[in-house]
Each structure stands twice: as structure tokens, then as C-alpha cells.
Scaffold this active site. Structure first.
Site: not given
Ligand SMILES: Cc1cc2nc3c(=O)[nH]c(=O)nc-3n(C[C@H](O)[C@H](O)[C@H](O)COP(=O)(O)O)c2cc1C
Length: 308
Positions: A104, A135, A248, A270
Site C-alpha cells: 500500500n 491523501c 468495510g 480490516g
Molecule cells: C488503525 C487503522 C489503520 C489504517 N491504516 C491504513 C493505511 O495505512 N492505508 C490505507 O490505505 N488504509 C488504512 N486503513 C483503512 C483500512 O485498510 C480499511 O480500508 C478500512 O478500515 C475499512 O475496512 P474495515 O471496516 O474492515 O476496517 C486503516 C484502518 C485502521 C482501522
């Protein structure tokens, strides 16, 4: 009685074949090694470590995580060791892991994305790139790359020319029309789109009257966002002809199956990793079980099988 055949779970994304459609999402699985005592990393469809920028980033002031009803808010601030730190300290661990490593990447200018793509293209052991385009674009007054389909197209096109790796573009839900962004990514040459990233959100402490997060705003993830994520994955999969990777709020196999039914070729886990580190494995087992029960031989029979 005929013996039950194990269904085929493999899916193709760009020029790679995942052994199953379950990927761990960026930022929620550290750099892989943190999870090695909980599961066999080889069993995952792919691993996406924390997002990497050209230079190291310290991240945001604490508190960085706040639990909400049905989700979490995070404002980690994309803390990471930068390209060189990743190559030196984090990449060696993956040498003996037998699954795909997807990196990523993110930047604040098109040039930064291009430079990262150029550098990672030369690194052995990497199967693909996932571009986090949520970003701020400092050359355009800080408006996020993900919020204009023309900018998405230009950015992806520029990166596409520099890498042979499978190129996934990760979309933000903080837009009016996510399908047009997906189309921009497809026209720019993306092999796949992944969605969704977190929703911009906040929480207030009524005693101190201050924000719960050090950075005031954070990204909302977890079960609270699942119905919206599902709707977006459905809309995007109706719009593009490249594979869609859905995420998500996936907490269990049934959630993943919903995403696959509306057209996701693969899913990412995630927030659930932070609650139950074995979620991804349980989701793989649950999908397999569902296919057997539904008498399906291949996961492809399930992708987009939503009846409406
Ligand atoms: C603690 C945390 C850190 C994250 N860091 C990144 C990141 O560095 N880059 C990115 O593209 N998404 C990042 N995300 C987003 C997740 O990869 C994902 O897209 C988002 O949380 C939705 O999925 P979920 O509901 O299953 O968590 C982060 C999410 C969380 C909770």
C-alpha cells in the site's frame, strides 16, 4: 454417495492468482510478523502491510484510536518507516511467507507516487501495489486525489507506466460519486479497485469538551460502515470491468459473502483483525463451507450472483 469436492477458492487479480479471496487490509495487520503467533500467514490470500510513503512519517498526536458504537475512529496519521526503512527492516520477514505481498503506497504529490512505484518495481518478492489515493494533493490546494475522476485518471496513468506489478487503486468513500472515481482508475490502467477506505468522522468528550482524538478528525471503520460499503461495492462493480476488492466492516464469513454476491472478486479484513486476529482464517473457512453447502465448485459462481 459422491465424495464432496473441496471448492476452488482461487481468484485472479491483474497478473496474480490469489489462493483464496481473503486479504488483510492495510494498517490493521501491522507488517505481518505481529500476527504470526495467531495464524499461519501462508494461508491468507494476500497481505497488505501498513501504507508506505517515500520518507518515514511519525503519525498524529495521541489519542489515535477511539471506540464508537459499532466501529472505531482512528487517526494514526499514516505513521510508517518510509521506503528505505521498510525495505531494510520489514521486507526481510516476508521472504519465507508463501502468499502474495501487496504494498500500500501513498504520497502528497503525483511525483511521490511515481517515485514509489518506480522503486518498488525493482524490489523482488512483491506482487502488487495498492495506491491509497485518499491523501491531500499538496499541488492542488490539499484536495484529496480521490475526489476528482480526472486527477485519479492522470495519477493512475502516470503510475501505470512505471510498474509491471499488479496495480490496485484504493478508493475513498468521502466522495459524492465513487463509481466515477473507479472509472477514472480503470481508464488510467488499474488492474483492480479496492474499496472502501474509512469515512472522515469525529467524536467529542462532553466532560472536557474536547475531541476524543488528538487530531480532532479520524477515519471511521468497522461494522458501522458495512451497509454503505456494500452499496458502494455494488455500484462500482456495476460500473467497471476490472475486479473489485470489497471491504468495510467485514467481521465474519457471512459479511464477506455479501460483498462477493454484489460483485467483489476478493475481500479485505480490516478492523476485525484488531478484535479477533484469526478473523481472516475464519472467513476463508466460512466461505469454503458456504460453497460446499450451496453445491458450488468454484468461488466464481458466487461472484456477482446477487439477485435483484
Ligand atoms: C488503525 C487503522 C489503520 C489504517 N491504516 C491504513 C493505511 O495505512 N492505508 C490505507 O490505505 N488504509 C488504512 N486503513 C483503512 C483500512 O485498510 C480499511 O480500508 C478500512 O478500515 C475499512 O475496512 P474495515 O471496516 O474492515 O476496517 C486503516 C484502518 C485502521 C482501522
Amino acid at each position: 454417495m459422491k465424495p464432496i469436492r473441496t471448492p476452488e477458492l482461487s481468484v485472479r487479480i491483474g497478473n496474480i492468482k490469489l489462493k483464496n479471496p481473503v486479504i488483510v487490509a492495510s494498517g490493521t495487520f501491522g507488517f505481518g510478523e505481529e500476527y504470526k503467533d495467531f495464524l499461519n500467514l501462508d494461508d491468507l490470500g494476500a497481505i497488505i502491510p501498513k501504507g508506505i510513503s517515500l520518507k518515514p512519517m511519525p503519525g498524529n498526536p495521541p489519542p489515535r484510536i477511539f471506540e464508537t458504537e459499532g466501529g472505531i475512529l482512528n487517526s494514526i496519521g499514516l505513521q510508517n518507516p518510509g521506503f528505505e526503512g521498510f525495505i531494510k527492516d520489514k521486507l526481510p520477514y516476508f521472504k519465507n511467507i508463501k502468499t502474495h505481498l501487496l504494498i500500500n503506497i501513498f504520497g502528497n504529490t503525483q511525483k511521490e507516487y511515481m517515485e514509489l512505484a518506480r522503486r518498488f518495481n525493482e524490489v523482488p518478492g512483491i506482487s502488487g501495489l495498492e495506491m491509497n489515493i485518499s491523501c491531500p494533493n499538496v499541488e492542488r490546494g490539499g484536495i484529496a486525489f480521490c475526489s476528482d475522476p480526472k486527477i485519479v485518471y492522470q495519477l493512475v496513468r502516470a503510475v501505470r507506466k512505471l510498474t509491471k506489478l499488479t496495480l490496485i487503486v484504493k478508493l475513498s468513500p468521502n466522495v459524492t460519486d465513487i463509481s466515477s472515481m473507479a472509472k477514472g482508475a480503470e481508464e488510467g490502467g488499474a488492474d483492480a479497485v479496492s474499496l472502501i477506505n474509512t469515512f472522515k468522522a469525529m467524536a467529542i468528550n462532553i466532560r472536557s469538551k474536547k475531541p476524543e482524538l488528538g487530531n480532532t478528525f479520524g477515519g471511521l471503520s468497522g461494522p458501522a460502515i458495512k451497509p454503505i460499503a456494500l452499496r458502494m461495492v455494488w455500484e462500482v462493480s456495476q460500473t467497471v470491468n476490472i475486479p473489485v476488492i470489497g471491504m468495510g466492516g467485514i467481521m465474519k464469513a457471512e459479511d464477506a459473502i455479501e460483498f462477493i454476491l454484489v460483485g467483489a472478486s476478493a475481500v479485505q479484513i480490516g478492523t476485525a483483525n484488531l478484535i479477533n486476529p484469526r478473523t481472516a482464517i475464519e472467513v476463508i473457512q466460512g466461505i469454503r463451507h458456504y460453497l460446499i453447502q450451496s453445491k458450488m465448485q468454484r468461488i466464481q459462481e458466487l461472484i456477482g450472483a446477487f439477485r435483484y
